[in-house]
Design a protein around this motif. Structure first.
Motif, PDB file in Angstrom:
ATOM      1  N   TRP A   1     -20.433  84.642 -37.913  1.00 37.27           N
ATOM      2  CA  TRP A   1     -19.021  84.764 -38.311  1.00 37.27           C
ATOM      3  C   TRP A   1     -18.131  84.994 -37.076  1.00 37.27           C
ATOM      4  O   TRP A   1     -17.081  84.359 -36.934  1.00 37.27           O
ATOM      5  CB  TRP A   1     -18.867  85.917 -39.310  1.00 37.27           C
ATOM      6  CG  TRP A   1     -17.441  86.255 -39.614  1.00 37.27           C
ATOM      7  CD1 TRP A   1     -16.426  85.364 -39.893  1.00 37.27           C
ATOM      8  CD2 TRP A   1     -16.846  87.545 -39.656  1.00 37.27           C
ATOM      9  NE1 TRP A   1     -15.248  86.046 -40.107  1.00 37.27           N
ATOM     10  CE2 TRP A   1     -15.484  87.389 -39.971  1.00 37.27           C
ATOM     11  CE3 TRP A   1     -17.342  88.844 -39.470  1.00 37.27           C
ATOM     12  CZ2 TRP A   1     -14.608  88.468 -40.094  1.00 37.27           C
ATOM     13  CZ3 TRP A   1     -16.467  89.911 -39.601  1.00 37.27           C
ATOM     14  CH2 TRP A   1     -15.125  89.728 -39.906  1.00 37.27           C
TER      15      TRP A   1
ATOM     16  N   PRO B   1      -5.137  90.512 -50.497  1.00 38.63           N
ATOM     17  CA  PRO B   1      -5.883  89.320 -50.075  1.00 38.63           C
ATOM     18  C   PRO B   1      -6.180  89.373 -48.579  1.00 38.63           C
ATOM     19  O   PRO B   1      -5.465  90.035 -47.819  1.00 38.63           O
ATOM     20  CB  PRO B   1      -4.937  88.165 -50.419  1.00 38.63           C
ATOM     21  CG  PRO B   1      -3.593  88.776 -50.575  1.00 38.63           C
ATOM     22  CD  PRO B   1      -3.768  90.210 -50.925  1.00 38.63           C
ATOM     23  N   PRO B   2      -7.224  88.699 -48.153  1.00 35.66           N
ATOM     24  CA  PRO B   2      -7.659  88.849 -46.761  1.00 35.66           C
ATOM     25  C   PRO B   2      -6.785  88.098 -45.746  1.00 35.66           C
ATOM     26  O   PRO B   2      -6.234  87.037 -46.057  1.00 35.66           O
ATOM     27  CB  PRO B   2      -9.071  88.257 -46.782  1.00 35.66           C
ATOM     28  CG  PRO B   2      -9.071  87.294 -47.916  1.00 35.66           C
ATOM     29  CD  PRO B   2      -8.113  87.813 -48.925  1.00 35.66           C
ATOM     30  N   VAL B   3      -6.697  88.669 -44.561  1.00 43.87           N
ATOM     31  CA  VAL B   3      -6.006  88.008 -43.447  1.00 43.87           C
ATOM     32  C   VAL B   3      -6.888  86.839 -42.971  1.00 43.87           C
ATOM     33  O   VAL B   3      -8.062  86.769 -43.337  1.00 43.87           O
ATOM     34  CB  VAL B   3      -5.720  89.004 -42.295  1.00 43.87           C
ATOM     35  CG1 VAL B   3      -4.755  90.083 -42.755  1.00 43.87           C
ATOM     36  CG2 VAL B   3      -6.997  89.625 -41.759  1.00 43.87           C
ATOM     37  N   PRO B   4      -6.350  85.918 -42.170  1.00 43.65           N
ATOM     38  CA  PRO B   4      -7.112  84.705 -41.826  1.00 43.65           C
ATOM     39  C   PRO B   4      -8.523  84.948 -41.295  1.00 43.65           C
ATOM     40  O   PRO B   4      -9.461  84.251 -41.694  1.00 43.65           O
ATOM     41  CB  PRO B   4      -6.238  84.030 -40.773  1.00 43.65           C
ATOM     42  CG  PRO B   4      -4.851  84.459 -41.091  1.00 43.65           C
ATOM     43  CD  PRO B   4      -4.971  85.859 -41.615  1.00 43.65           C
ATOM     44  N   ALA B   5      -8.701  85.944 -40.441  1.00 45.98           N
ATOM     45  CA  ALA B   5     -10.027  86.147 -39.842  1.00 45.98           C
ATOM     46  C   ALA B   5     -11.077  86.503 -40.893  1.00 45.98           C
ATOM     47  O   ALA B   5     -12.269  86.268 -40.698  1.00 45.98           O
ATOM     48  CB  ALA B   5      -9.962  87.242 -38.780  1.00 45.98           C
ATOM     49  N   LEU B   6     -10.634  87.083 -42.017  1.00 44.10           N
ATOM     50  CA  LEU B   6     -11.590  87.525 -43.037  1.00 44.10           C
ATOM     51  C   LEU B   6     -11.889  86.448 -44.076  1.00 44.10           C
ATOM     52  O   LEU B   6     -12.720  86.641 -44.949  1.00 44.10           O
ATOM     53  CB  LEU B   6     -11.060  88.779 -43.745  1.00 44.10           C
ATOM     54  CG  LEU B   6     -10.766  89.994 -42.855  1.00 44.10           C
ATOM     55  CD1 LEU B   6     -10.258  91.162 -43.680  1.00 44.10           C
ATOM     56  CD2 LEU B   6     -12.013  90.424 -42.094  1.00 44.10           C
ATOM     57  N   GLN B   7     -11.197  85.329 -43.981  1.00 40.77           N
ATOM     58  CA  GLN B   7     -11.405  84.265 -44.975  1.00 40.77           C
ATOM     59  C   GLN B   7     -12.574  83.368 -44.562  1.00 40.77           C
ATOM     60  O   GLN B   7     -12.391  82.240 -44.139  1.00 40.77           O
ATOM     61  CB  GLN B   7     -10.120  83.433 -45.128  1.00 40.77           C
ATOM     62  CG  GLN B   7      -8.942  84.225 -45.659  1.00 40.77           C
ATOM     63  CD  GLN B   7      -7.632  83.510 -45.446  1.00 40.77           C
ATOM     64  OE1 GLN B   7      -7.587  82.327 -45.171  1.00 40.77           O
ATOM     65  NE2 GLN B   7      -6.534  84.234 -45.551  1.00 40.77           N
ATOM     66  N   SER B   8     -13.761  83.913 -44.700  1.00 39.05           N
ATOM     67  CA  SER B   8     -14.939  83.156 -44.261  1.00 39.05           C
ATOM     68  C   SER B   8     -16.127  83.459 -45.158  1.00 39.05           C
ATOM     69  O   SER B   8     -16.371  84.618 -45.513  1.00 39.05           O
ATOM     70  CB  SER B   8     -15.272  83.531 -42.813  1.00 39.05           C
ATOM     71  OG  SER B   8     -16.557  83.070 -42.471  1.00 39.05           O
TER      72      SER B   8
ATOM     73  N   GLU C   1     -18.676  84.087 -34.088  1.00 35.94           N
ATOM     74  CA  GLU C   1     -18.582  82.842 -33.313  1.00 35.94           C
ATOM     75  C   GLU C   1     -17.591  81.883 -33.960  1.00 35.94           C
ATOM     76  O   GLU C   1     -16.813  81.233 -33.277  1.00 35.94           O
ATOM     77  CB  GLU C   1     -19.982  82.205 -33.217  1.00 35.94           C
ATOM     78  CG  GLU C   1     -20.120  81.142 -32.144  1.00 35.94           C
ATOM     79  CD  GLU C   1     -19.511  79.799 -32.511  1.00 35.94           C
ATOM     80  OE1 GLU C   1     -19.020  79.098 -31.610  1.00 35.94           O
ATOM     81  OE2 GLU C   1     -19.493  79.461 -33.711  1.00 35.94           O
ATOM     82  N   LYS C   2     -17.622  81.824 -35.282  1.00 34.62           N
ATOM     83  CA  LYS C   2     -16.695  80.920 -35.993  1.00 34.62           C
ATOM     84  C   LYS C   2     -15.249  81.388 -35.857  1.00 34.62           C
ATOM     85  O   LYS C   2     -14.331  80.578 -35.761  1.00 34.62           O
ATOM     86  CB  LYS C   2     -17.075  80.882 -37.480  1.00 34.62           C
ATOM     87  CG  LYS C   2     -18.280  80.037 -37.770  1.00 34.62           C
ATOM     88  CD  LYS C   2     -17.848  78.878 -38.629  1.00 34.62           C
ATOM     89  CE  LYS C   2     -18.975  77.945 -38.921  1.00 34.62           C
ATOM     90  NZ  LYS C   2     -18.464  76.686 -39.465  1.00 34.62           N
ATOM     91  N   ALA C   3     -15.071  82.703 -35.914  1.00 31.96           N
ATOM     92  CA  ALA C   3     -13.704  83.231 -35.914  1.00 31.96           C
ATOM     93  C   ALA C   3     -13.132  83.365 -34.514  1.00 31.96           C
ATOM     94  O   ALA C   3     -11.965  83.031 -34.280  1.00 31.96           O
ATOM     95  CB  ALA C   3     -13.677  84.587 -36.614  1.00 31.96           C
ATOM     96  N   TRP C   4     -13.932  83.862 -33.585  1.00 35.47           N
ATOM     97  CA  TRP C   4     -13.402  84.171 -32.248  1.00 35.47           C
ATOM     98  C   TRP C   4     -14.070  83.381 -31.130  1.00 35.47           C
ATOM     99  O   TRP C   4     -13.694  83.527 -29.972  1.00 35.47           O
ATOM    100  CB  TRP C   4     -13.560  85.676 -31.971  1.00 35.47           C
ATOM    101  CG  TRP C   4     -12.763  86.518 -32.914  1.00 35.47           C
ATOM    102  CD1 TRP C   4     -11.392  86.635 -32.942  1.00 35.47           C
ATOM    103  CD2 TRP C   4     -13.242  87.347 -33.979  1.00 35.47           C
ATOM    104  NE1 TRP C   4     -11.020  87.484 -33.959  1.00 35.47           N
ATOM    105  CE2 TRP C   4     -12.125  87.934 -34.616  1.00 35.47           C
ATOM    106  CE3 TRP C   4     -14.509  87.654 -34.466  1.00 35.47           C
ATOM    107  CZ2 TRP C   4     -12.234  88.793 -35.701  1.00 35.47           C
ATOM    108  CZ3 TRP C   4     -14.615  88.515 -35.546  1.00 35.47           C
ATOM    109  CH2 TRP C   4     -13.493  89.073 -36.147  1.00 35.47           C
TER     110      TRP C   4
END
Lengths: 409, 261
Positions: B190, B118-125, B192-195
């Motif tokens: 993405w 399953p994806p780590v937090p940054a990939l859950q988008s 921008e949303k993540a970082w």
């Protein structure tokens, strides 16, 4: 003179010039993609042959994307794009309505707005990182105060992170900042919040000016379920509201911030950047009261203070124990800690392992304190970049997607 | 297992196509289009199966990316083979099948571990899903353009070269907006949303931009080129090589924010 300007105009709007500039930009980007960027000159001299390093440094290929040549080519490209768009747009308006094709215009205008937004972002964007423990607070741009109400960290069974989530309360009209008083622990007064101003580039509540410890009642080893975070001395729990916020924390609007789900406020956004733990030392006084100190924090006594300077990782103590808010002693390789002890005006540096005495206290061990890493970003280019993206997507699809039928025709 | 069966089907399709590619007359064989379609459906089932297992769209690792690429390439190969007007042209689906087989061979290599994670937090988008899927669908069209550009470059018959030029152009013209949206725009949104930053000159971002600039140069150069220019198809070939380097090379040779992809 007119002939000269006509020539210049035609040159600046030409597709051939666009192709040359695109290839040049690609070549610069390839250089930036291959050559490590932003290293010291000695790095290039060491890793590239004599002429190679000379070329890299002479052409500023060690920082391609901010180099004069790259910016010059980008500027000419922007002019080419603008003149071409103007020319194309005016030509299209003279065509019959049904023959007009505005896809390329939208795409080009989108790119121009994107370039403008990118420049604005690079000139005006500010980013500040804050590390907050539960109950900590920080000043935001505009004077509002952010309080970390809760933080959650979930892991997958294989140890990889599943989610980081911070719950924050925002006080838009907080009371003015007051200098943090130094409190003597015998007095039993409440702690100050570790507050910091947004403008401070080293914004980190953990190491802020409020260098007094958090405290919690002693918990016996028979009661290991006690919380690791002494929330009773934190914002909204054990403090007068005047010190933390104009209204009780519970009445403030609360927001959840997760990775990929930033909190958007007027003029800035807050991002969940990371989550980590921070080691604190636990001191216990004769009454059994526990005090939690992070590096740089001190606890005052009637004849001086104890200041936790740093962890000493060079040496481990076999008899060490981990203090997890009263958890049973665990024999493990735990580093010792370095303290500055002041007693009756005399200061000494003490290296101690858990279990040893430091002045009036016993060094009770360590506790891992969870810390939420947030980034506060202000970006004036945001609306332009967003608008540019919308126009580019619209333009590029209107221009080319109709070719889809051609691929199978 | 499902991906292995799909690999076998594509391999079988390739063998059948070889026979027909070298036949001077006749159209497309009637079996390989269905083999391509079956392979595509199986790969889609594999993506859905993995997505259910991780409760997220399974597009977050190298294996999953390769399966996705091969899946949509198989669907496009089917479309190219099935539709009447391209039946006469057997070489482009053949070349694209070779590339699909290579993608799946790489997926079964140690370079692409197939563990379901399953994806780590940054990939859950959702933006990540759009970013990756649009990028790969764009690259699927670039693959067809790449095969066609090679044929255009090596071809001697002027009429055939014109025909390949048209296929190359339409492939790139369809793939380009999808790639632009996926690789650059959804990727930036993405990020921008993540970082909190649109663009950070991360190696993957830089190489995606190089890919985009190359195809942009192609589309513009084609407007002003001489019809016999070999530089036009060469740009498409270079663009595809860069796109593949962006996908594989950057992951293994250059570190950055996308090192997990």
């Amino acid at each position: 003179m007119k002939a000269f300007f006509d020539k210049l105009y035609n040159a600046l709007r030409s597709v051939k010039l666009a192709v040359v500039l695109l290839v040049l930009l690609a070549l610069f980007a390839i250089a930036g993609g291959i050559i490590p960027q932003g290293k010291a000159a000695s790095y290039y001299i060491e890793h590239f042959s004599g002429s190679g390093s000379r070329i890299i440094l002479a052409l500023a290929l060690d920082h391609v994307f901010s180099s004069f040549l790259f910016l010059l080519v980008s500027a000419i490209f922007a002019i080419n794009l603008t003149v071409c768009t103007f020319h194309r747009l005016t030509s299209e308006f003279f065509k019959p309505r049904e023959k007009r094709r505005h896809g390329p215009d939208l795409l080009h205008i989108g790119l121009i707005i994107l370039l403008f937004g990118g420049i604005l972002t690079s000139r005006s964007r500010t980013e500040t990182f804050i590390n907050l423990r539960k109950g900590d607070s920080a000043r935001l741009p505009g004077g509002a105060k952010l309080v970390l109400v809760d933080l959650k960290y979930e892991q997958y069974p294989d140890g990889r992170p599943k989610s980081w989530e911070s719950t924050v309360a925002i006080d838009k009209n907080p009371p003015p900042e007051v200098p943090a008083p130094v409190l003597a622990h015998e007095e039993g007064g409440g702690d100050t919040l570790g507050t910091t101003g947004f403008a401070d580039p080293t914004l980190n509540n953990s190491l802020s000016n409020a260098k007094v410890s958090n405290r919690a009642p002693a918990v016996s080893s028979a009661a290991p379920a006690a919380p690791a975070i002494p929330t009773d001395t934190k914002a909204g729990a054990g403090l007068p509201s005047s010190q933390t916020s104009s209204v009780p924390i519970a009445e403030l609007p609360q927001y959840r911030i997760r990775v990929n789900k930033p909190l958007r406020l007027k003029g800035y956004s807050i991002y969940q950047q990371n989550w980590h733990t921070e080691k604190q030392v636990v001191l216990k006084d004769a009454m059994g009261m526990q005090f939690f100190l992070e590096p740089g924090m001190r606890e005052t006594t009637k004849d001086g203070f104890v200041l936790f300077m740093a962890l000493d990782t060079s040496q481990s103590s076999a008899s060490a124990k981990t203090a997890n808010a009263g958890a049973a002693p665990v024999a493990s390789a735990v580093p010792s800690a370095i303290f500055l002890l002041e007693q009756n005006g005399k200061r000494t540096v003490v290296k101690a392992a858990p279990g040893q005495r430091i002045g009036l206290f016993t060094f009770d061990g360590f506790v891992d304190q969870p810390v939420s890493g947030l980034a506060v970003v202000s970006d004036k280019g945001y609306p332009f970049v967003a608008t540019g993206f919308i126009l580019v997507i619209l333009g590029v699809f209107i221009t080319y997607i109709r070719k889809l039928k051609g691929i199978l025709a | 297992m499902i991906a292995t069966i799909a690999f076998g089907l594509l391999l079988l399709s390739l063998v059948i196509q070889i026979v027909f590619v070298f036949k001077k007359e006749g159209g497309q064989d009637s079996i390989s289009p269905w083999l391509s379609l079956a392979a595509g459906i199986l790969l889609l089932i594999e993506i859905v199966r993995r997505s259910i297992a991780i409760r997220f769209v399974a597009l977050t690792g190298m294996f999953e990316s390769l399966v996705f690429l091969a899946c949509f390439l198989a669907f496009l190969i089917f479309a190219l083979q099935y539709f009447k007007s391209t039946k006469g042209n057997r070489v482009i689906p053949f070349g694209a099948t070779i590339i699909a087989v290579i993608f799946l061979a790489l997926a079964s290599s140690p370079l692409a571990p197939s563990d379901i994670k399953p994806p780590v937090p940054a990939l859950q988008s959702g933006w990540l899903v759009l970013h990756v899927s649009f990028t790969f669908i764009g690259e699927v069209f670039f693959t067809v353009g790449f095969v066609s550009a090679i044929l255009q470059l090596v071809g001697k018959d002027e009429e055939k070269r014109r025909s390949y030029d048209r296929i190359t152009y339409t492939s790139i013209a369809v793939g380009y907006p999808i790639f632009t949206a996926g690789a650059l725009i959804f990727g930036a949104i993405w990020a921008e949303k993540a970082w909190g930053v649109w663009w950070s000159w991360d190696p993957k971002e830089t190489w995606a931009l190089i890919t985009w600039l190359t195809y942009t140069a192609y589309l513009h150069f084609r407007l002003v080129r001489k019809s016999t220019s070999k530089l036009v198809p060469a740009l498409v070939i270079i663009g595809f090589v860069i796109a593949m380097f962006t996908f594989f090379g950057v992951n293994f040779l250059l570190k950055g924010l996308h090192s997990y992809a």
